[in-house]
Structures are given as structure tokens and as C-alpha cells.
Design a protein around this motif. Sequence first.
Motif, PDB file in Angstrom:
ATOM      1  N   PRO A   1      -2.200   0.959   5.728  1.00 20.25           N
ATOM      2  CA  PRO A   1      -1.831   0.881   4.309  1.00 20.25           C
ATOM      3  C   PRO A   1      -2.757   0.583   3.426  1.00 20.25           C
ATOM      4  CG  PRO A   1      -0.571  -0.585   5.940  1.00 20.25           C
ATOM      5  CD  PRO A   1      -1.843  -0.016   6.597  1.00 20.25           C
ATOM      6  N   LYS A   2      -2.795   1.282   2.301  1.00 22.27           N
ATOM      7  CA  LYS A   2      -4.139   1.192   1.461  1.00 22.27           C
ATOM      8  C   LYS A   2      -3.579   0.652   0.035  1.00 22.27           C
ATOM      9  CE  LYS A   2      -8.567   2.085   0.589  1.00 22.27           C
ATOM     10  NZ  LYS A   2      -8.737   1.265  -1.021  1.00 22.27           N
ATOM     11  N   GLY A   3      -4.165  -0.447  -0.273  1.00 21.45           N
ATOM     12  CA  GLY A   3      -3.660  -1.045  -1.753  1.00 21.45           C
ATOM     13  C   GLY A   3      -4.399  -0.401  -2.699  1.00 21.45           C
ATOM     14  N   PHE A   4      -4.004  -0.238  -3.995  1.00 17.46           N
ATOM     15  CA  PHE A   4      -4.603   0.290  -5.076  1.00 17.46           C
ATOM     16  C   PHE A   4      -5.591  -0.392  -5.848  1.00 17.46           C
ATOM     17  CE2 PHE A   4      -3.710   4.920  -6.066  1.00 17.46           C
ATOM     18  CZ  PHE A   4      -3.547   5.281  -4.653  1.00 17.46           C
ATOM     19  N   GLY A   5      -5.729  -1.764  -5.752  1.00 13.89           N
ATOM     20  CA  GLY A   5      -6.560  -2.414  -6.502  1.00 13.89           C
ATOM     21  C   GLY A   5      -7.956  -2.080  -6.388  1.00 13.89           C
TER      22      GLY A   5
ATOM     23  N   GLY B   1       0.771  -1.240   0.063  1.00 12.50           N
ATOM     24  CA  GLY B   1       0.060  -0.033  -0.051  1.00 12.50           C
ATOM     25  C   GLY B   1       0.761   1.116   0.150  1.00 12.50           C
ATOM     26  N   MET B   2      -0.013   2.357  -0.185  1.00 14.33           N
ATOM     27  CA  MET B   2       0.415   3.765   0.198  1.00 14.33           C
ATOM     28  C   MET B   2       0.086   3.639   1.744  1.00 14.33           C
ATOM     29  SD  MET B   2      -0.235   6.395  -2.665  1.00 14.33           S
ATOM     30  CE  MET B   2       1.107   7.840  -2.202  1.00 14.33           C
ATOM     31  N   ALA B   3       1.284   4.493   2.425  1.00 16.85           N
ATOM     32  CA  ALA B   3       0.830   4.640   3.920  1.00 16.85           C
ATOM     33  C   ALA B   3       0.209   5.661   4.120  1.00 16.85           C
ATOM     34  CB  ALA B   3       2.402   4.518   4.443  1.00 16.85           C
ATOM     35  N   CYS B   4      -1.166   5.581   4.315  1.00 18.35           N
ATOM     36  CA  CYS B   4      -2.130   6.419   5.035  1.00 18.35           C
ATOM     37  C   CYS B   4      -1.946   6.517   6.119  1.00 18.35           C
ATOM     38  CB  CYS B   4      -3.572   5.967   4.602  1.00 18.35           C
ATOM     39  SG  CYS B   4      -3.753   5.947   2.830  1.00 18.35           S
TER      40      CYS B   4
ATOM     41  N   ALA C   1       4.335   9.310   2.768  1.00 18.61           N
ATOM     42  CA  ALA C   1       3.353   8.803   3.282  1.00 18.61           C
ATOM     43  C   ALA C   1       2.035   9.870   2.931  1.00 18.61           C
ATOM     44  CB  ALA C   1       3.467   8.616   5.019  1.00 18.61           C
ATOM     45  N   LEU C   2       0.851   9.627   3.072  1.00 18.79           N
ATOM     46  CA  LEU C   2      -0.162  10.283   2.653  1.00 18.79           C
ATOM     47  C   LEU C   2      -0.790  10.833   4.108  1.00 18.79           C
ATOM     48  CD1 LEU C   2      -2.403   8.491   0.200  1.00 18.79           C
ATOM     49  CD2 LEU C   2      -0.990  10.538  -0.171  1.00 18.79           C
ATOM     50  N   ILE C   3      -0.397  11.885   4.595  1.00 14.80           N
ATOM     51  CA  ILE C   3      -0.506  12.246   6.122  1.00 14.80           C
ATOM     52  C   ILE C   3      -1.896  13.141   6.128  1.00 14.80           C
ATOM     53  CG2 ILE C   3       0.335  13.394   8.136  1.00 14.80           C
ATOM     54  CD1 ILE C   3       3.085  12.658   6.984  1.00 14.80           C
ATOM     55  N   HIS C   4      -2.885  13.022   7.130  1.00 10.77           N
ATOM     56  CA  HIS C   4      -3.921  13.717   7.302  1.00 10.77           C
ATOM     57  C   HIS C   4      -3.780  14.129   8.791  1.00 10.77           C
ATOM     58  CE1 HIS C   4      -5.741  13.215   3.480  1.00 10.77           C
ATOM     59  NE2 HIS C   4      -5.606  11.664   3.598  1.00 10.77           N
ATOM     60  N   THR C   5      -3.977  15.314   9.294  1.00 10.75           N
ATOM     61  CA  THR C   5      -4.066  15.523  10.562  1.00 10.75           C
ATOM     62  C   THR C   5      -5.125  16.373  11.106  1.00 10.75           C
ATOM     63  OG1 THR C   5      -1.485  16.355  10.175  1.00 10.75           O
ATOM     64  CG2 THR C   5      -2.439  17.030  12.147  1.00 10.75           C
ATOM     65  N   ASP C   6      -5.722  15.954  12.337  1.00  9.94           N
ATOM     66  CA  ASP C   6      -6.703  16.681  13.015  1.00  9.94           C
ATOM     67  C   ASP C   6      -6.070  17.103  14.275  1.00  9.94           C
ATOM     68  OD1 ASP C   6      -9.013  16.366  11.285  1.00  9.94           O
ATOM     69  OD2 ASP C   6      -9.102  14.138  11.937  1.00  9.94           O
TER      70      ASP C   6
ATOM     71  N   ALA D   1       9.238  13.100  10.363  1.00  3.65           N
ATOM     72  CA  ALA D   1       9.329  12.010  11.324  1.00  3.65           C
ATOM     73  C   ALA D   1       8.394  10.903  10.874  1.00  3.65           C
ATOM     74  CB  ALA D   1       9.081  12.544  12.775  1.00  3.65           C
ATOM     75  N   VAL D   2       7.304  11.181  10.287  1.00  4.96           N
ATOM     76  CA  VAL D   2       6.510  10.221   9.932  1.00  4.96           C
ATOM     77  C   VAL D   2       7.159   9.560   8.496  1.00  4.96           C
ATOM     78  CG1 VAL D   2       4.013   9.871   8.806  1.00  4.96           C
ATOM     79  CG2 VAL D   2       4.171  11.060  11.121  1.00  4.96           C
ATOM     80  N   HIS D   3       7.546  10.203   7.684  1.00  2.57           N
ATOM     81  CA  HIS D   3       7.966   9.646   6.523  1.00  2.57           C
ATOM     82  C   HIS D   3       9.240   8.677   6.793  1.00  2.57           C
ATOM     83  CE1 HIS D   3       5.197  12.092   4.061  1.00  2.57           C
ATOM     84  NE2 HIS D   3       6.093  13.180   4.483  1.00  2.57           N
TER      85      HIS D   3
END
Lengths: 184, 280
Positions: free
Chosen positions: B144-148, B70-73, B126-131, B92-94
Motif C-alpha cells: 500500500p503506497k501513500g501519496f504524501g 494507500g493505493m494498492a500496489c 489496484a495498480l498491478i504489475h506482472t512479471d 480477482a486482485v481487484h
Amino acid sequence: MDIRLRAPLTKKAALELRAGDRVLLNGVIYTARDAAHARLTDVLEKGEAFPFDLQDSVIYYVGPSPARPGRVIGAAGPTTSYRMDAYAPRLIEAGLRGMIGKGMRSPQVIDSMKKYGAVYFGALGGGAALIAGSVVAAEPVCYEDLGTEAVQRLTVRDFPATVVIDAQGADLYRLGRADYLRSL
Amino acid sequence: MREISSGAVTASVCQMCAGANMVLPEDIAGRIRECREREPWPAARDTLDKLCQNMDIARREAIPLCQDTGMACVFLALGQDARIVGGDLYEAVHEGIRQGYAQGYLRRSVVADPLRRKNTGDNTPALIHTDIVPGDRLTITLSPKGFGSENMSRLAMLTPAAGAAGVKDFVVETVSLAGPNPCPPIVVGVGIGGSFDQVALLAKKALLRGLDEPHPDPYYREMELELWEKINRLGIGPQGFGGQTTALGVSIETLPTHIAGLPVAVNISCHATRRVSVVL
């Protein structure tokens, strides 16, 4: 009852397969997915030497995860096949006999399969740890710069797959779903 | 202000990568087993058995469940009374992803540019979302999100007149169009409301909620169940070979929206719906 099949796959063996048949593949198959397909069809267009013997070959749409030390391969399940639809007819015309992946194929791919006698197999999508156990050897063939998308020669023993679309164009995705819905 | 070191963020993210890709969350694994028990179609039951075997092998032999790791969400819930010291939070996340994917023998599936497509070689960024949330803690969720399955996701800007019926039709249509491609049985994340940009994120966040945690609002809880049932009546089945178990469940998240709009997004996830969280 599972059918034991040799790979490379002869046209005769391919024509005998029917959608829904469960098979165990034994022999040599090649890995290739998106980026490798673009290069492989380019090689054909330019009339350059193909990097492996395409006649009667089976291509597995997979980008494996890295092998741990002492292992042949990492996780190795199928990727979604439709992304290779733009390239597959050209490869089938040039001798490709079998494709292993998951998911639907375009009418153009199915037409080529019928015309030249090729078969589309489905492997267990998301069953990558299970499938890895049937790969007994893996060696690089070309395009190593592509990382996981490089072409590898895999030696497989009893690799489990299902005939999804046969050389007559019958499609298990339609037939299986219709059979189930009729049973209700 | 409570201080959290960027090094601790990197170490935590790194540590989560391998486990997230090798062991399914209990709600997902449990639902696969439940669906296997309930599945009336023999071929479908057989496929679900194989998925259970795959889970066992992945756990036992430390092999990823799926080669598409996956892409690391990464979802960060950062307490407003906490501050990150010692370095850049996102870097740090990356770095955690970089280390975790290398150490875990996980696949690097990210290209640096969408058209020129050169693999970054370390699965970053990584794809980072912050709240920003109350409190002084940092919760890190890695999914981890697969793209299929990601490729089979859709978004529509419906009209208010379309209403609940329009939303339900769009969700079922999306699953129907996806057919066998996203590795069913799937998990269906639905976002309703907000705006064009927010609704897609909402659908992804819906996938983070456990299948054993229905929506708190009875109206949406009922809709989740209704959609799940409708989807399982499509007959697609595990792997698309026919059967009852097309979806493992449906999760809905909503947001207020504009008087003129009814955005809806459907984020499809495969049976290997992976997520793991840590609180610092």
C-alpha cells in the motif's frame, strides 16, 4: 513542557505561540482536505452561508480511515499541507486561526498568517494510530459525498502538535534543521 | 500446468490488506529502532520514540499505522507453468482489494478519473504489475503506497556524461526538495537505467527489497550506503524538525539502457513503508 491550548483558538493565544512550542489541543477542530477546501472557498466566493463557524477555528488536514464499530474514528494523522496552500489565505482572511498538517507552506500562506495572526501546527506525520487516541468525538458537518474528505467536527483531548510556523512567520523546519546542523 | 484458482488469489489479497496496513515489515520496524538508538539529536529521538509508540498502538488496537492506507500496489510474479482458473486474474486482485479494504476498515483513497475526481468507494483499481517468471507458483506482493511520499518522487533523463555523480546529486536533491513533506524518516527507492517508463517502475521495485538486503553488486551496495550517509547529512531529520535520521535506507535497482541515455528515478516512501507477500 507542553502548552495546553483551547480550540477554537483566540487571536491572543495564537500570537503568543512560537515555532517549536509543543502544544496539546483541547476543544473543537474541523477536518478538511483537498476537495473540501475547494468547496469551502467556493462558498466564501459566492457569499453563501459557511457550514461551520470559521472565526478563530482550527482546521485539521486529515482524511481519516473508517472507524471500527464502537470507535470514534479510525487512523487520523495529518496529510501534506501544501496542497491546501491555494485555498488557505482566503480562509485565514475570513477568520481561520489555526491549521494542523505536515510539511512546508507557501510564502503566500505565511504572509496571510502574519497579517491576520494565524498559526500552523504540525502533527505527527504517519502517527495516525497514536493521534486517533486524542479524538473523543467525531460528527459529520457537510460534504458527506466526499467520503473520507467530508468535513467533520472533531472534539479533541490533549491532541499533540508542534507549532511549525508561528504568527510572526518563524519556521521550525528551518530553525530545527539549522540548530541540528550547528550542533555537529 | 499447475492450476491456481482466481478465488484463492482474491482470498489471499483480501487477507493481506489489513495486516499490511497495521504491522510494518520487520526490516523497516527494526531500522526505525536502530536509528532511534543512533540518533544524537534529542528532539529527533523523541519523534522516533513516538513512531515506535505508533507501531505498538497500531498492532495492538488494529488501527492502520497511517490513515493513508494507500493505493494498492500489487506485484505479481506469475510462474510460466501456472495457469489461473475460475476467472480473470486482475479482476480477482481487484476483488481482493475491494473486500480487504472494506473488512479491514481501511481508507478508500482512489478517484476514478484524475481530473473529474470521483472516489471509486472501494479503493480499486489496484495498480498491478506482472512479471512472468520460471516455475509454477504465483507470488503476490501487496505494497500500500501513500501519496504524501509518492508526490515527492522525481524522474530525470540524465546524459551519460552526468555519470554516477549526476545520479547521486539528483537523488540527494530530490530528498532535499521533499524536506519534511513525505514524513521522514523516508525510504528511498532509486531506479537507474532502462527507459523513461521502466525506470520509474524500477524505483518502486527497489522499495520492495528489504533494508536488510543490500544490493548484491558491491559497486551499488557502496552507492546505497554513500547515498544514505549523504541524505542523513542534510539534517532534515524525523518530521523535518532537524536531526540525523532523514532516511532509513536507500535501495538501488538497475537495468541496461541506451548508449545515449541515463534515466534515473527516485521513488520516495515514508517511514510507514508497507509490504507483504504470499506465494500460491
